[in-house]
Design a protein around this motif. Structure first.
Motif, mmCIF file in Angstrom:
data_model
loop_
_atom_site.group_PDB
_atom_site.id
_atom_site.type_symbol
_atom_site.label_atom_id
_atom_site.label_comp_id
_atom_site.label_asym_id
_atom_site.label_seq_id
_atom_site.Cartn_x
_atom_site.Cartn_y
_atom_site.Cartn_z
ATOM 1 N N THR A 267 -5.195 -28.800 -37.442
ATOM 2 C CA THR A 267 -5.604 -27.705 -38.518
ATOM 3 C C THR A 267 -5.570 -26.432 -38.113
ATOM 4 O OG1 THR A 267 -7.008 -29.431 -39.324
ATOM 5 C CG2 THR A 267 -7.594 -27.230 -40.018
ATOM 6 N N LEU A 268 -5.939 -26.181 -36.699
ATOM 7 C CA LEU A 268 -5.902 -24.727 -36.370
ATOM 8 C C LEU A 268 -4.540 -24.196 -36.395
ATOM 9 C CD1 LEU A 268 -8.692 -24.858 -33.842
ATOM 10 C CD2 LEU A 268 -8.777 -23.606 -35.562
ATOM 11 N N GLU A 269 -3.358 -25.281 -36.069
ATOM 12 C CA GLU A 269 -2.006 -24.845 -35.916
ATOM 13 C C GLU A 269 -1.510 -24.362 -37.342
ATOM 14 O OE1 GLU A 269 -0.030 -28.075 -33.893
ATOM 15 O OE2 GLU A 269 -0.403 -27.123 -31.985
ATOM 16 N N GLU A 270 -2.211 -24.456 -38.354
ATOM 17 C CA GLU A 270 -1.825 -23.770 -39.717
ATOM 18 C C GLU A 270 -1.269 -22.278 -39.418
ATOM 19 O OE1 GLU A 270 -0.955 -24.923 -42.723
ATOM 20 O OE2 GLU A 270 -1.013 -26.927 -41.834
ATOM 21 N N ALA A 271 -2.342 -21.552 -38.789
ATOM 22 C CA ALA A 271 -2.090 -20.386 -38.310
ATOM 23 C C ALA A 271 -0.829 -20.062 -37.499
ATOM 24 C CB ALA A 271 -3.136 -19.792 -37.487
ATOM 25 N N ALA A 272 -0.496 -21.052 -36.464
ATOM 26 C CA ALA A 272 0.667 -20.941 -35.624
ATOM 27 C C ALA A 272 1.879 -21.147 -36.525
ATOM 28 C CB ALA A 272 0.714 -21.969 -34.734
ATOM 29 N N THR A 298 -9.273 -16.945 -29.154
ATOM 30 C CA THR A 298 -8.968 -18.201 -29.792
ATOM 31 C C THR A 298 -7.388 -18.578 -30.262
ATOM 32 O OG1 THR A 298 -11.360 -18.277 -30.643
ATOM 33 C CG2 THR A 298 -9.741 -20.077 -31.175
ATOM 34 N N LEU A 299 -6.916 -17.329 -30.830
ATOM 35 C CA LEU A 299 -5.504 -17.507 -31.262
ATOM 36 C C LEU A 299 -4.497 -17.403 -29.894
ATOM 37 C CD1 LEU A 299 -5.702 -14.947 -34.245
ATOM 38 C CD2 LEU A 299 -5.400 -17.340 -34.343
ATOM 39 N N ASP A 300 -4.812 -16.597 -29.130
ATOM 40 C CA ASP A 300 -4.184 -16.632 -27.851
ATOM 41 C C ASP A 300 -4.253 -18.000 -27.075
ATOM 42 O OD1 ASP A 300 -3.625 -13.990 -28.054
ATOM 43 O OD2 ASP A 300 -5.152 -13.012 -26.995
ATOM 44 N N LEU A 301 -5.547 -18.569 -27.252
ATOM 45 C CA LEU A 301 -5.589 -19.981 -26.511
ATOM 46 C C LEU A 301 -4.665 -20.863 -27.121
ATOM 47 C CD1 LEU A 301 -7.163 -21.470 -24.404
ATOM 48 C CD2 LEU A 301 -8.993 -22.039 -26.408
ATOM 49 N N LEU A 302 -4.503 -20.613 -28.452
ATOM 50 C CA LEU A 302 -3.574 -21.666 -29.415
ATOM 51 C C LEU A 302 -1.882 -21.257 -29.107
ATOM 52 C CD1 LEU A 302 -5.851 -21.914 -32.354
ATOM 53 C CD2 LEU A 302 -5.212 -23.824 -30.754
#
Length: 415
Positions: A267-272, A298-302
């Motif tokens: 889900t978070l990778e939608e931003a990626a 958090t974005l950097d972590l992803l």
């Protein structure tokens, strides 16, 4: 109406670390969102967290007295507890003990609406509880209900470690199917050439309200932490008739549990996979700068570092006095109120300018037999002028390099 749980909050102030006051206020908001009433707080300045009991012996006695005095049902710590710490605290205090991670997991379990969200929450909870099953036999269910008991349910938590691991494996396989479906949707969006912007931000910054205001998405928007967990994608028509897909994402928070990041990674990778990031910041919160940094951490972590960012300082209707807002990672900044509509025109213009970056302007006369190209310009570019004439359609537009090069090399098109 059922009586709300009474909770006492506990934190350790370590040397050289920022003041735990804001973290305790956030923990109180988490507890309230989970359905508890905060009846007391306790902070211990300490060189290090006690590996066996979290607090020192003197503060433990003080905490037990506070629990007795307030009639609290549970104690919530701001730091994640080891299984041994949790067990020792519960034995000493004779009440339920939860940590920040447990509360956040409980909120996620209560708010997950889609099948994917429920699978992700259950996976995160089972991983979290797996290390806590050792030595507890079958006495795993918490009597009396309340925070920490929602989600997978007592039946699953009463199984042995092998059964839980088996369930985790099953959930992973089911989520892999969901991820495959999500990737197919992404590929279809890429094929159509419609740009995608992911809306990111700290929890309760107003992301869902903004998406609803822009697209009538109908996403649940409440003044609560983690009111919405499931991603929603809607189409937005910008000035110049350019189309953009807006994807709402789960909110971030300080000390976001590792298990949740792992479970919600797809889900978070939608931003990626998005082309742009719309970073929503609650301008009315005194901690906005800390929250802004947490989002980027958090974005950097992803692994999400190189996306063009439009930062939106939201809730300006609640800001008093002059405040200087900055974001050195953003391409553009705008101030808005998603609730009142203030600044939304400027937001749309800024978004159009952001999307225009890298595009080149064309002024061409398209023959009528090239209307498929006009359709592509409408979808992938920003159409400024569309004038039908006897010999064809006069078009002014900003277009991606691929369309610009095709237009320049096509002898049938008058440039």
């Amino acid at each position: 109406m059922d009586k709300r749980e009474q909770a006492v909050l506990v934190a350790v102030q370590l040397p050289g670390k920022s003041d735990v006051g804001p973290l305790l206020r956030e923990l109180a908001a988490l507890a309230e969102t989970a359905g508890a009433e905060v009846v007391g707080e306790l902070v211990q300045p300490k060189d290090r967290i006690d590996p066996g009991t979290y607090l020192g012996s003197g503060k433990l006695e003080e905490l037990r007295d506070l629990v007795t005095e307030t009639g609290a049902d549970c104690v919530i710590t701001d730091d994640e507890l080891s299984p041994a710490q949790q067990k020792n605290l519960e034995r000493f205090l004779e009440c339920k003990v939860l940590d920040r991670t447990g509360v956040i997991l409980d909120i996620f379990a209560a708010h997950a609406a889609t099948s994917e969200g429920k699978l992700q929450v259950e996976l995160a909870q089972l991983r979290y509880h797996l290390s806590r099953l050792s030595g507890q036999g079958t006495a795993l269910s918490r009597l009396g209900g309340g925070i920490g008991t929602r989600g997978p349910g007592e039946k699953k938590l009463e199984q042995d470690r092998r059964a839980v691991r088996s369930r985790i494996g099953q959930l992973r396989r089911e989520l892999e199917d969901v991820v495959t479906h999500r990737e197919l949707n992404r590929k279809e969006r890429i094929r159509k050439g419609i740009p995608v912007a992911a809306v990111v931000g700290y929890t309760n910054a107003g992301k869902s309200t903004l998406c609803n205001t822009l697209t009538d998405a109908g996403i649940l928007a409440e003044d609560k932490l983690f009111a919405t967990l499931d991603t929603t994608t809607r189409e937005l028509l910008l000035p110049g008739k350019q189309k953009l897909l807006i994807t709402d994402t789960v909110g971030f928070i300080r000390k976001l549990p590792t298990e949740l990041i792992r479970a919600f990674r797809s889900t978070l990778e939608e931003a990626a996979y998005a082309d742009y990031l719309i970073h929503v910041v609650d301008a009315s919160d005194p901690e906005w700068e800390t929250y802004r940094k947490t989002v980027y951490e958090t974005l950097d972590l992803l692994g999400i570092r190189e996306k063009p960012v439009l930062t939106v300082f939201n809730k300006m209707d609640r800001v008093e006095g002059e405040t200087h807002f900055l974001d050195d990672r953003a391409e553009k900044l705008v101030r808005i109120s998603a609730a009142t509509g203030e600044g939304l025109d400027q937001f749309r213009d800024a978004l159009s300018e952001l999307l225009r970056g890298g595009k080149r302007k064309i002024e061409v006369l398209l023959p009528f037999d090239r209307m498929s190209l006009l359709s592509e310009i409408r979808t992938k570019g920003e159409l400024l002028t569309e004038d039908y004439r006897a010999e064809g359609v006069y078009v002014e537009a900003f277009v991606p390099a691929e369309i610009f090069n095709r237009v320049q090399s096509d002898g049938d098109i008058k440039v």
